[in-house]
Design a protein around this motif. Structure first.
Motif, PDB file in Angstrom:
ATOM      1  N   MET A 182       0.849  -1.171   0.000  1.00 26.51           N
ATOM      2  CA  MET A 182       0.000   0.000   0.000  1.00 26.51           C
ATOM      3  C   MET A 182       0.900   1.241   0.000  1.00 26.51           C
ATOM      4  N   ALA A 183       0.648   2.159  -0.895  1.00 27.20           N
ATOM      5  CA  ALA A 183       1.429   3.393  -1.005  1.00 27.20           C
ATOM      6  C   ALA A 183       1.040   4.369   0.100  1.00 27.20           C
ATOM      7  N   ASP A 184       1.980   5.173   0.528  1.00 31.39           N
ATOM      8  CA  ASP A 184       1.703   6.207   1.506  1.00 31.39           C
ATOM      9  C   ASP A 184       0.865   7.295   0.846  1.00 31.39           C
ATOM     10  N   PRO A 185      -0.176   7.769   1.536  1.00 31.55           N
ATOM     11  CA  PRO A 185      -0.993   8.822   0.938  1.00 31.55           C
ATOM     12  C   PRO A 185      -0.250  10.142   0.844  1.00 31.55           C
ATOM     13  N   VAL A 186      -0.616  10.930  -0.123  1.00 26.79           N
ATOM     14  CA  VAL A 186      -0.065  12.265  -0.291  1.00 26.79           C
ATOM     15  C   VAL A 186      -1.249  13.229  -0.287  1.00 26.79           C
ATOM     16  N   PHE A 187      -1.216  14.197   0.598  1.00 28.09           N
ATOM     17  CA  PHE A 187      -2.314  15.139   0.720  1.00 28.09           C
ATOM     18  C   PHE A 187      -1.927  16.488   0.136  1.00 28.09           C
ATOM     19  N   GLU A 188      -2.888  17.121  -0.517  1.00 25.94           N
ATOM     20  CA  GLU A 188      -2.671  18.435  -1.098  1.00 25.94           C
ATOM     21  C   GLU A 188      -3.674  19.398  -0.480  1.00 25.94           C
TER      22      GLU A 188
END
Length: 180
Positions: free
Chosen positions: A1-7
């Motif tokens: 599972m990829a780490d989330p990236v928040f904008e």
């Protein structure tokens, strides 16, 4: 599972008012609606009239479905606490209490009974109760964490059942949580 990236997209990008939000599908139409507790003690309902992937919220309705003004600092959370497939409401308030509103309606047409203060063994947490529910111990029932004004997280383990909750005496800052 990829780490989330928040904008960061800006404050209140969906036009929701300032306060303590929770997102749930209260009308059983497969998209998330918003309930926002405000400082005045009211719970504002924003129906999602968009879609699940492209939300758009209608103007707010104050204290819908039988919810009431809880004094100051409303902090709502909805969960099916009694196992009847509809969402019941818990609203924390400034006085440190958690008010329980049983849903006597249906999954698509909520109607909340008058509140019960600190039910099922919950207790006053001092000031600014902010409840959230999780099955933290993976035993099939909802446990409660209640944050308070002093920065503590109080844990109430459900020692009852999924359909008949009973919360044990509180433990402060359990599971490695600490005063924030």
């Amino acid at each position: 599972m990829a780490d989330p990236v928040f904008e960061f997209v800006g404050a209140n990008p969906f036009g929701l008012s300032e306060g303590s939000p929770t997102f749930i599908d209260i009308d059983d139409d497969e998209d998330l609606d918003a309930l926002v507790g405000n400082y005045d003690g009211n719970t504002l309902f924003f129906r999602n009239i968009g879609t699940a992937s492209n939300p758009f919220f209608a103007a707010s309705v104050t204290n819908p479905f039988g919810l009431i003004d809880v004094g100051f600092s409303a902090s709502p959370f909805l969960v099916d606490i009694d196992g009847d497939d509809d969402l019941d409401a818990f609203v924390g308030n400034y006085d440190g209490n958690t008010l329980f509103f049983r849903n006597t309606g249906t999954t698509s047409n909520a109607l909340f009974a008058p509140p019960v203060i600190n039910p099922f063994g919950l207790s006053n947490v001092g000031a600014d109760a902010e409840p959230t529910f999780a099955d933290i111990d993976s035993d099939g029932d909802w446990d409660v964490f209640v944050g308070n004004y002093n920065g503590n997280t109080l844990f109430f383990e459900n020692t009852g059942t999924a359909n008949n909750p009973l919360f044990a005496a509180t433990i402060t800052n359990s599971f490695g949580l600490n005063d924030v």
